[in-house]
Design a protein around this motif. Sequence first.
Motif, PDB file in Angstrom:
ATOM      1  N   GLY A  24      47.444  -7.176  28.422  1.00  0.00           N
ATOM      2  CA  GLY A  24      47.299  -8.295  27.518  1.00  0.00           C
ATOM      3  C   GLY A  24      48.290  -8.278  26.370  1.00  0.00           C
ATOM      4  O   GLY A  24      49.303  -7.584  26.407  1.00  0.00           O
ATOM      5  N   THR A  25      47.965  -9.059  25.362  1.00  0.00           N
ATOM      6  CA  THR A  25      48.813  -9.170  24.182  1.00  0.00           C
ATOM      7  C   THR A  25      48.162  -8.456  23.001  1.00  0.00           C
ATOM      8  O   THR A  25      46.987  -8.093  23.054  1.00  0.00           O
ATOM      9  CB  THR A  25      49.030 -10.648  23.812  1.00  0.00           C
ATOM     10  N   GLU A  26      48.927  -8.286  21.939  1.00  0.00           N
ATOM     11  CA  GLU A  26      48.400  -7.631  20.741  1.00  0.00           C
ATOM     12  C   GLU A  26      47.164  -8.342  20.210  1.00  0.00           C
ATOM     13  O   GLU A  26      46.258  -7.717  19.682  1.00  0.00           O
ATOM     14  CB  GLU A  26      49.460  -7.563  19.628  1.00  0.00           C
ATOM     15  N   GLY A  27      47.107  -9.651  20.379  1.00  0.00           N
ATOM     16  CA  GLY A  27      45.981 -10.442  19.882  1.00  0.00           C
ATOM     17  C   GLY A  27      44.799 -10.490  20.832  1.00  0.00           C
ATOM     18  O   GLY A  27      43.817 -11.167  20.564  1.00  0.00           O
ATOM     19  N   GLY A  28      44.899  -9.784  21.964  1.00  0.00           N
ATOM     20  CA  GLY A  28      43.794  -9.753  22.907  1.00  0.00           C
ATOM     21  C   GLY A  28      43.840 -10.840  23.960  1.00  0.00           C
ATOM     22  O   GLY A  28      42.926 -10.952  24.778  1.00  0.00           O
ATOM     23  N   GLY A  29      44.891 -11.619  23.987  1.00  0.00           N
ATOM     24  CA  GLY A  29      45.003 -12.686  24.977  1.00  0.00           C
ATOM     25  C   GLY A  29      45.631 -12.211  26.267  1.00  0.00           C
ATOM     26  O   GLY A  29      46.001 -11.047  26.419  1.00  0.00           O
ATOM     27  N   LEU A  30      45.737 -13.133  27.204  1.00  0.00           N
ATOM     28  CA  LEU A  30      46.401 -12.842  28.470  1.00  0.00           C
ATOM     29  C   LEU A  30      47.908 -12.885  28.276  1.00  0.00           C
ATOM     30  O   LEU A  30      48.431 -13.737  27.557  1.00  0.00           O
ATOM     31  CB  LEU A  30      45.988 -13.857  29.534  1.00  0.00           C
ATOM     32  N   GLY A  31      48.605 -11.975  28.924  1.00  0.00           N
ATOM     33  CA  GLY A  31      50.053 -11.895  28.824  1.00  0.00           C
ATOM     34  C   GLY A  31      50.489 -10.452  28.835  1.00  0.00           C
ATOM     35  O   GLY A  31      49.701  -9.555  29.133  1.00  0.00           O
ATOM     36  N   THR A  32      51.739 -10.227  28.511  1.00  0.00           N
ATOM     37  CA  THR A  32      52.230  -8.856  28.414  1.00  0.00           C
ATOM     38  C   THR A  32      52.887  -8.663  27.055  1.00  0.00           C
ATOM     39  O   THR A  32      53.392  -9.603  26.455  1.00  0.00           O
ATOM     40  CB  THR A  32      53.232  -8.504  29.538  1.00  0.00           C
ATOM     41  N   SER A  33      52.878  -7.426  26.600  1.00  0.00           N
ATOM     42  CA  SER A  33      53.390  -7.107  25.276  1.00  0.00           C
ATOM     43  C   SER A  33      54.343  -5.924  25.359  1.00  0.00           C
ATOM     44  O   SER A  33      53.943  -4.823  25.751  1.00  0.00           O
ATOM     45  CB  SER A  33      52.223  -6.756  24.343  1.00  0.00           C
ATOM     46  N   SER A  34      55.577  -6.148  24.977  1.00  0.00           N
ATOM     47  CA  SER A  34      56.555  -5.062  24.920  1.00  0.00           C
ATOM     48  C   SER A  34      56.062  -3.936  24.029  1.00  0.00           C
ATOM     49  O   SER A  34      56.210  -2.758  24.357  1.00  0.00           O
ATOM     50  CB  SER A  34      57.894  -5.574  24.382  1.00  0.00           C
ATOM     51  N   GLU A  35      55.451  -4.291  22.926  1.00  0.00           N
ATOM     52  CA  GLU A  35      54.956  -3.290  21.973  1.00  0.00           C
ATOM     53  C   GLU A  35      53.865  -2.432  22.602  1.00  0.00           C
ATOM     54  O   GLU A  35      53.889  -1.200  22.506  1.00  0.00           O
ATOM     55  CB  GLU A  35      54.434  -3.973  20.709  1.00  0.00           C
ATOM     56  N   LEU A  36      52.892  -3.051  23.253  1.00  0.00           N
ATOM     57  CA  LEU A  36      51.809  -2.285  23.879  1.00  0.00           C
ATOM     58  C   LEU A  36      52.337  -1.377  24.989  1.00  0.00           C
ATOM     59  O   LEU A  36      51.878  -0.241  25.142  1.00  0.00           O
ATOM     60  CB  LEU A  36      50.731  -3.218  24.427  1.00  0.00           C
ATOM     61  N   ILE A  37      53.319  -1.859  25.731  1.00  0.00           N
ATOM     62  CA  ILE A  37      53.911  -1.053  26.807  1.00  0.00           C
ATOM     63  C   ILE A  37      54.645   0.151  26.220  1.00  0.00           C
ATOM     64  O   ILE A  37      54.483   1.281  26.684  1.00  0.00           O
ATOM     65  CB  ILE A  37      54.848  -1.906  27.681  1.00  0.00           C
ATOM     66  N   SER A  38      55.430  -0.076  25.190  1.00  0.00           N
ATOM     67  CA  SER A  38      56.173   1.014  24.548  1.00  0.00           C
ATOM     68  C   SER A  38      55.239   2.070  23.968  1.00  0.00           C
ATOM     69  O   SER A  38      55.473   3.277  24.130  1.00  0.00           O
ATOM     70  CB  SER A  38      57.073   0.464  23.434  1.00  0.00           C
ATOM     71  N   VAL A  39      54.189   1.635  23.314  1.00  0.00           N
ATOM     72  CA  VAL A  39      53.224   2.566  22.717  1.00  0.00           C
ATOM     73  C   VAL A  39      52.530   3.375  23.815  1.00  0.00           C
ATOM     74  O   VAL A  39      52.369   4.596  23.710  1.00  0.00           O
ATOM     75  CB  VAL A  39      52.199   1.807  21.847  1.00  0.00           C
ATOM     76  N   ALA A  40      52.122   2.705  24.887  1.00  0.00           N
ATOM     77  CA  ALA A  40      51.448   3.399  25.988  1.00  0.00           C
ATOM     78  C   ALA A  40      52.374   4.426  26.630  1.00  0.00           C
ATOM     79  O   ALA A  40      51.959   5.551  26.922  1.00  0.00           O
ATOM     80  CB  ALA A  40      50.967   2.389  27.032  1.00  0.00           C
ATOM     81  N   ALA A  41      53.635   4.065  26.847  1.00  0.00           N
ATOM     82  CA  ALA A  41      54.587   4.991  27.464  1.00  0.00           C
ATOM     83  C   ALA A  41      54.820   6.211  26.580  1.00  0.00           C
ATOM     84  O   ALA A  41      54.854   7.348  27.070  1.00  0.00           O
ATOM     85  CB  ALA A  41      55.899   4.277  27.765  1.00  0.00           C
TER      86      ALA A  41
END
Length: 149
Positions: free
Chosen positions: A56-73
């Motif tokens: 999802g997105t930072e706001g909890g919606g549907l989509g993808t987030s570069s930031e969330l992916i980077s943090v997870a990696a």
Amino acid sequence: MGGNDAGARAADARPGERVVGIVLVSHSAAVAASVAELALGLAAGGAPAPIAAAGGTEGGGLGTSSELISVAAARVDRGAGVAVLTDLGSAVLTVKALLAEGDELPEATRLVDAPFVEGAIAALVTASTGADLDAVATAATEAYDYRKV
């Protein structure tokens, strides 16, 4: 946003050990977290490799987030590489853009062409044995061959 809790708990597994980390990128936080939880449940026995959901997105919606992916990696990186599995096309494009930037993901990060659920399970089971990034990617990719009938 609690949907990423399973991935967050698993990311802390095997601290200090060089092992391949897994990132699951979905357009939905709930889907990414659920697949991480399923993979953890099926990879029972011993300490699992680190896995994180980036959905999802930072706001909890549907989509993808570069930031969330980077943090997870960064969270699952244990120095042996990071395998990234995605659900749909634009998630692939987001990961490819991050890889092209060169400094947003850990150095040995690889986008793995694999089915999302079966590939995540195969990747986590293989990574949990201490296998290298090539073996983890191969196991996830070979999940395309799993027959259901």
